[in-house]
Scaffold this active site. Structure first.
Site, mmCIF file in Angstrom:
data_model
loop_
_atom_site.group_PDB
_atom_site.id
_atom_site.type_symbol
_atom_site.label_atom_id
_atom_site.label_comp_id
_atom_site.label_asym_id
_atom_site.label_seq_id
_atom_site.Cartn_x
_atom_site.Cartn_y
_atom_site.Cartn_z
ATOM 1 N N HIS A 199 3.774 -2.374 2.938
ATOM 2 C CA HIS A 199 3.760 -1.021 2.373
ATOM 3 C C HIS A 199 5.061 -0.763 1.623
ATOM 4 C CE1 HIS A 199 0.782 -0.824 5.618
ATOM 5 N NE2 HIS A 199 0.257 0.218 5.001
ATOM 6 N N ASP A 252 0.815 -1.206 0.000
ATOM 7 C CA ASP A 252 0.000 0.000 0.000
ATOM 8 C C ASP A 252 0.851 1.259 0.000
ATOM 9 O OD1 ASP A 252 -1.996 -1.859 0.326
ATOM 10 O OD2 ASP A 252 -2.818 -0.996 2.167
#
Length: 256
Positions: free
Chosen positions: A198, A53
């Protein structure tokens, strides 16, 4: 078929008791067929789903891509349009490496603080922009912070996107030792798990202020994760790749 009132009650129950053993999970499964988000893949193939992400980001994306390439792994990157506009070259690198590109949002603002009609407009426009940039169909959407109500879930699905949440977390948004991040994710990872990682860290330019970015080598963390999974006979795959050998497992998960 469940009616709107039952769906609303499911939202209230799963919001209030999210994560409480013996209560939330049955409700999530019951409502998953009509208001579900993909939370795992039902599969016998030895795959874990790798998701990243908040990118693309010069501080992390290239390092993650290099680590994935070393293990011939694929991943799904949930990108922010605020980042895509600033770093279009990195988005092109993700696509050229054969990874799946999905939408995290036009920015990182929490959807549950927005009206559903605004969520629909923003999501529809962001999906169209991302598809124009990549020339690919965008299938998946991950709400920032995993925060969604039934209203925002419905707004997203009406835009033709499927909400995707996760299971194991790398906790790479916090300052922790790499070994601690890795242990928590690997401990609960199994075939079909969707792992949250991430390749960037959302900030003021993405509409939020979650404090300073943690200090870590994201490529090293990905490399350690893949090695640990390989030791258990598991390989990293994107969501789309994993679904070629399985089916989505959906649950009705709502939280603010």
């Amino acid at each position: 078929m469940l009616n709107g009132h039952q769906l609303l009650m499911g939202e209230l129950v799963t919001t209030r008791f999210f994560g409480v053993r013996g209560l939330a999970a049955p409700v999530e499964r019951l409502l998953g067929g009509v208001a579900g988000s993909v939370c795992a893949v039902r599969t016998e193939a030895p795959y874990v789903v790798l998701t990243y992400d908040d990118g693309p980001d010069p501080a992390g994306t290239a390092e993650v891509l290099a680590a994935l390439a070393e293990s011939r792994a694929t991943a799904t990157f949930f990108v922010l349009l605020t980042r895509v506009r600033r770093f279009p070259g990195l988005l092109a690198e993700v696509a050229a490496a054969g990874h799946e590109i999905a939408l995290h949002g036009p920015d990182h603002r929490r959807l549950t603080r927005l009206r559903p009609d605004e969520v629909a407009r923003r999501t529809r426009d962001a999906r169209a922009e991302l598809e124009d940039l990549t020339g690919r169909r965008v299938r998946w959407f991950r709400p920032p912070y995993g925060a969604q109500s039934f209203g925002t879930w419905r707004a997203v699905t009406r835009c033709g996107l499927v909400p995707v949440l996760w299971g194991p977390e790398l906790r790479d948004w916090a300052d922790l030792p790499q070994a601690e991040r890795l242990a928590g994710a690997v401990r609960s990872a199994r075939a079909g798990s969707i792992v949250l990682g991430h390749d960037g860290f959302a900030g003021p330019g993405d509409g939020v202020d979650d404090g300073p970015a943690p200090t870590l080598d994201r490529g090293d963390l990905t490399r350690r994760l893949l090695h640990a999974c390989a030791a258990r006979g598991l390989a990293g795959r994107s969501l789309g790749d994993a679904l070629e050998a399985g089916e989505p497992s959906r649950r009705a998960r709502f939280r603010r």
